[in-house]
Design a protein around this motif. Structure first.
Motif, PDB file in Angstrom:
ATOM      1  N   GLN A 147      67.525 -20.723  44.414  1.00 35.73           N
ATOM      2  CA  GLN A 147      67.519 -19.333  44.852  1.00 35.73           C
ATOM      3  C   GLN A 147      68.885 -18.831  45.324  1.00 35.73           C
ATOM      4  OE1 GLN A 147      65.239 -21.636  46.302  1.00 35.73           O
ATOM      5  NE2 GLN A 147      63.767 -21.146  44.657  1.00 35.73           N
ATOM      6  N   ARG A 148      69.721 -19.728  45.870  1.00 34.23           N
ATOM      7  CA  ARG A 148      70.876 -19.234  46.612  1.00 34.23           C
ATOM      8  C   ARG A 148      72.089 -20.159  46.484  1.00 34.23           C
ATOM      9  NH1 ARG A 148      71.140 -15.032  49.948  1.00 34.23           N
ATOM     10  NH2 ARG A 148      72.573 -14.992  51.711  1.00 34.23           N
ATOM     11  N   ILE A 149      73.269 -19.557  46.624  1.00 34.70           N
ATOM     12  CA  ILE A 149      74.544 -20.270  46.660  1.00 34.70           C
ATOM     13  C   ILE A 149      75.099 -20.155  48.075  1.00 34.70           C
ATOM     14  CG2 ILE A 149      76.850 -20.460  45.667  1.00 34.70           C
ATOM     15  CD1 ILE A 149      75.829 -18.697  43.340  1.00 34.70           C
ATOM     16  N   GLU A 157      81.738 -19.336  56.396  1.00 36.22           N
ATOM     17  CA  GLU A 157      80.551 -19.658  55.601  1.00 36.22           C
ATOM     18  C   GLU A 157      80.032 -18.373  54.992  1.00 36.22           C
ATOM     19  OE1 GLU A 157      77.412 -22.572  56.903  1.00 36.22           O
ATOM     20  OE2 GLU A 157      76.185 -20.746  56.905  1.00 36.22           O
ATOM     21  N   SER A 158      79.703 -18.403  53.710  1.00 36.37           N
ATOM     22  CA  SER A 158      79.161 -17.227  53.031  1.00 36.37           C
ATOM     23  C   SER A 158      78.119 -17.675  52.013  1.00 36.37           C
ATOM     24  CB  SER A 158      80.277 -16.425  52.349  1.00 36.37           C
ATOM     25  OG  SER A 158      81.072 -17.258  51.535  1.00 36.37           O
ATOM     26  N   SER A 159      77.222 -16.761  51.661  1.00 35.52           N
ATOM     27  CA  SER A 159      76.142 -17.110  50.737  1.00 35.52           C
ATOM     28  C   SER A 159      75.692 -15.883  49.956  1.00 35.52           C
ATOM     29  CB  SER A 159      74.955 -17.712  51.507  1.00 35.52           C
ATOM     30  OG  SER A 159      74.441 -16.783  52.440  1.00 35.52           O
ATOM     31  N   LEU A 160      75.024 -16.148  48.837  1.00 33.32           N
ATOM     32  CA  LEU A 160      74.573 -15.082  47.951  1.00 33.32           C
ATOM     33  C   LEU A 160      73.414 -15.592  47.116  1.00 33.32           C
ATOM     34  CD1 LEU A 160      75.294 -12.201  46.737  1.00 33.32           C
ATOM     35  CD2 LEU A 160      76.629 -13.453  45.014  1.00 33.32           C
ATOM     36  N   ASP A 161      72.419 -14.724  46.879  1.00 37.02           N
ATOM     37  CA  ASP A 161      71.312 -15.072  45.991  1.00 37.02           C
ATOM     38  C   ASP A 161      71.791 -15.102  44.544  1.00 37.02           C
ATOM     39  OD1 ASP A 161      69.595 -15.223  48.104  1.00 37.02           O
ATOM     40  OD2 ASP A 161      68.595 -13.302  47.726  1.00 37.02           O
ATOM     41  N   ALA A 183      79.398 -10.725  43.668  1.00 39.07           N
ATOM     42  CA  ALA A 183      78.079 -10.100  43.755  1.00 39.07           C
ATOM     43  C   ALA A 183      78.035  -8.821  42.931  1.00 39.07           C
ATOM     44  CB  ALA A 183      77.741  -9.788  45.211  1.00 39.07           C
ATOM     45  N   ALA A 184      76.860  -8.509  42.402  1.00 37.88           N
ATOM     46  CA  ALA A 184      76.671  -7.274  41.655  1.00 37.88           C
ATOM     47  C   ALA A 184      76.771  -6.070  42.591  1.00 37.88           C
ATOM     48  CB  ALA A 184      75.314  -7.284  40.963  1.00 37.88           C
ATOM     49  N   VAL A 185      77.183  -4.943  42.038  1.00 40.02           N
ATOM     50  CA  VAL A 185      77.287  -3.721  42.829  1.00 40.02           C
ATOM     51  C   VAL A 185      75.906  -3.338  43.366  1.00 40.02           C
ATOM     52  CG1 VAL A 185      77.871  -1.266  42.751  1.00 40.02           C
ATOM     53  CG2 VAL A 185      79.268  -2.919  41.488  1.00 40.02           C
TER      54      VAL A 185
END
Length: 257
Positions: A147-149, A157-161, A183-185
Motif C-alpha cells: 500500500q505504501r512507500i 521521514e516521509s511516505s506516500l501511497d 506524488a501525483a498532482v
C-alpha cells in the motif's frame, strides 16, 4: 568529472597526512611545552590520521559492500549503508573527547579561560555527535509495502501511497544521485516529518516528494529503480512486496541466478 579532480584529492589527502604527522611530531618533540599541550597535540594528530581513511572512502566514492534487503513486518526493507553516519560520529566523537580533555587539563593547570573555551568547543562538537548517534540508533531505510512507500533518512521521514505515485526518476540532490518518487498532482497521502535532533539545523522536506539516497542503497540501486517503475505502472506486481520474491528481485545475486 575532469581528470584534475583525482590529482587534487590526492594532493589534499597527502597534505592532511603531513598535517597529522606534524601534530604528532610536534607533541613528541616540543620538549619546552607543558606536557598537557604535548599530549593534546599527539591525540589530535593520531585521531586526524585515523580519520583520513574515512575521507578517502568518501572522496573516491567507494561503493558499499554487503546486501541490505530483508523482509520484515510484511514489508520489503532496503537498509541504508551506515558507513557515512558512523564516520561522522567517529570524527565528532574524537573532536568532542580530545577537546573536552584539553579543556579539563587547562582548568587543572590554572588556565581558566583556555579551559572554559575548550569545554565550550567540546559541547559544540557534542551536538552533531548526539544527532548522529540518535540517527544510527533509529536506522535509515526504504520500506515498501503493497500500500505504501516509507523513506526514513538519517534526519527526516516521509511516505506516500502507491496509488498516488506519479513516477520514479533519478535526480541529483545535494550533489548526490537520488531516486525521486513524485506524488501525483492533487494527491493527499504524502506525509513527512523531521526526526528528533539535538543540532538546531533542519533538513529540507518538500511535500509530494520522496528522496532515496542512491549511494546509500547500493548495490541494489539499479534493480530497485527498475522494480519501482514496474510496481508503479502495474499494481498487480505489488503483491510480491513483503515476500521473499521481492527480496530476491532486489538482490543482484538473485537476479543472476
Amino acid at each position: 568529472m575532469s581528470r584534475g579532480y583525482p590529482a587534487v584529492r590526492a594532493l589534499l589527502l597527502g597534505t592532511n597526512v603531513l598535517l597529522g604527522i606534524a601534530l604528532v611530531a610536534g607533541g613528541l618533540l616540543a620538549t619546552g611545552a607543558a606536557w598537557q599541550v604535548r599530549l593534546v597535540l599527539v591525540l589530535y594528530g593520531l585521531c586526524w590520521l585515523a580519520t583520513l581513511p574515512i575521507v578517502a572512502r568518501s572522496w573516491w566514492g567507494v561503493r558499499p559492500t554487503g546486501e541490505r534487503v530483508q523482509t520484515a513486518g510484511g514489508a520489503t526493507v532496503v537498509g541504508y549503508d551506515p558507513s557515512p553516519a558512523r564516520g561522522g560520529a567517529f570524527v565528532c566523537g574524537w573532536l568532542t573527547a580530545v577537546t573536552a580533555l584539553a579543556g579539563l587539563l587547562g582548568l587543572a593547570a590554572g588556565a581558566i579561560a583556555g579551559g572554559v573555551l575548550g569545554l565550550l568547543l567540546a559541547g559544540f562538537f557534542a551536538l552533531p555527535l548526539t544527532d548522529l548517534l540518535l540517527a544510527l540508533r533509529r536506522g535509515a531505510w526504504l520500506s515498501l509495502t503493497r500500500q505504501r512507500i516509507v523513506v526514513r533518512g538519517w534526519r527526516t521521514e516521509s511516505s506516500l501511497d502507491w496509488a498516488d505515485v506519479a513516477g520514479v526518476e533519478v535526480v541529483r540532490s545535494d550533489r548526490r544521485p537520488h531516486l525521486l518518487i513524485r506524488a501525483a498532482v492533487g494527491s493527499t497521502s504524502w506525509q513527512g516529518r523531521q526526526l528528533p535532533r539535538a543540532w538546531p539545523a533542519r533538513s529540507h522536506l518538500e511535500p509530494g516528494l520522496l528522496l532515496v539516497d542512491a549511494a546509500a542503497v547500493e548495490p541494489h540501486t539499479a534493480l530497485l529503480y527498475e522494480a519501482m517503475q514496474r510496481w508503479t505502472r502495474d499494481p498487480s506486481t505489488r503483491t510480491d512486496l513483503g515476500t521473499a520474491e521481492a527480496e530476491r528481485e532486489l538482490h543482484p545475486a538473485g537476479q543472476s541466478a
